[in-house]
Design an enzyme around this catalytic site. Structure first.
Site, PDB file in Angstrom:
ATOM      1  N   HIS A 135       0.841  -1.195   0.000  1.00 57.19           N
ATOM      2  CA  HIS A 135       0.000   0.000   0.000  1.00 57.19           C
ATOM      3  C   HIS A 135       0.879   1.250   0.000  1.00 57.19           C
ATOM      4  CE1 HIS A 135      -3.146  -2.840   1.319  1.00 57.19           C
ATOM      5  NE2 HIS A 135      -3.988  -1.963   0.789  1.00 57.19           N
ATOM      6  N   LYS A 168      -0.494   4.828   4.662  1.00 56.50           N
ATOM      7  CA  LYS A 168      -1.339   3.867   5.380  1.00 56.50           C
ATOM      8  C   LYS A 168      -0.765   3.615   6.767  1.00 56.50           C
ATOM      9  CE  LYS A 168      -3.732  -0.563   4.856  1.00 56.50           C
ATOM     10  NZ  LYS A 168      -5.033   0.047   5.172  1.00 56.50           N
TER      11      LYS A 168
END
Length: 273
Positions: free
Chosen positions: A158, A162
């Protein structure tokens, strides 16, 4: 009687919040009735369209969830665990569908959400995309078909903003693999390997988290045995898939009775689970 449902978006200023607002505004099946932010946020009191850099839409951002939810038939919520738990109780009071895309919940958080679902419709999923939920089904089926000679590793990537790891989707896949093998994930999960860890334990499910750049979301489930490997993969390139899935969940939930559901239910795939 209107053909649209009244929707509140929480965490309006966030990346997903803004995407959800755009998705609701362009929908002919939903109407935005409130946009929620935390107290003292600079967006509070401003027209949410202008705050997002566009034209006014006639909805001022509020920090009062109780008043916002009182107008709602559905609440779509991608925020933080503590906020989502609070919203679950308030949405239940308002008899509004609560769609939860938040991840990183503790066991106590999940118990509180389940308690709220006794009185309201809650749709909670670590990932709202069709492809990921199909991947979850496949992971469960493959894990059930293959024995413990196949090690299972879940690799997720990601963007660098995040804040939780493993991702909610990775955990969802881990639970699916564990269910396929008839075990509890908490008993077989390997996370955060570092240093001299010793040999891998037979039957364990490993997790690796990658964070970098603007990666939207990539998930691989690797089944590895001596002499062969199987990889199941999903790559997301546009966050709009999550917003579309969340709105679809809200519309579906509006027709259901109280209970806790997930995207497998929304997509009508429960019989294949």
């Amino acid at each position: 009687m209107t053909d649209t449902i009244a929707v509140v978006i929480t965490g309006a200023s966030g990346r997903m919040g803004q995407m959800l607002i755009h998705e609701v505004l362009r929908s002919d099946k939903a109407q935005l009735v409130a946009a929620l932010e935390r107290p003292e946020h600079p967006w509070v009191g401003r027209d949410v369209g202008e705050a997002m850099g566009g034209a006014p839409v006639g909805i001022a951002v509020t920090d009062d969830p109780l008043a916002a939810f009182a107008k709602a038939q559905a609440v779509i919520d991608f925020t933080a665990p503590a906020a989502s738990v609070e919203f679950a109780g308030l949405a239940a009071q308002a008899r509004a569908v609560h769609v939860i895309g938040t991840t990183g919940f503790s066991t106590d958080d999940l118990a509180a959400i389940s308690a709220a679902a006794r009185h309201a419709i809650i749709v909670r999923a670590g990932n709202m995309s069709l492809g990921v939920n199909l991947l979850t089904l496949l992971t469960r089926k493959v894990a059930a078909a293959l024995g413990e000679d196949f090690d299972i590793e879940i690799i997720e990537a990601h963007h660098n903003k995040k804040v939780d790891a493993p991702s909610g989707t990775a955990l969802m896949l881990g639970h699916a693999a564990a269910e396929g093998r008839g075990v509890e994930l908490d008993q077989v999960a390997d996370r955060g390997r570092d240093g001299i860890t010793g040999a891998r334990e037979r039957g364990h499910i490993g997790f690796t988290a990658i964070r970098g750049g603007d990666i939207v979301g990539e998930h691989d489930v690797l089944f590895a045995a001596p002499g062969e490997r199987i990889t199941l993969r999903h790559v997301a390139t546009d966050r709009a898939i999550f917003a579309r899935g969340a709105l679809r969940a809200a519309l579906w939930g509006h027709e259901q009775g109280p209970g806790e559901y997930d995207m497998i239910d929304v997509l009508g795939l429960r019989d294949l689970a």
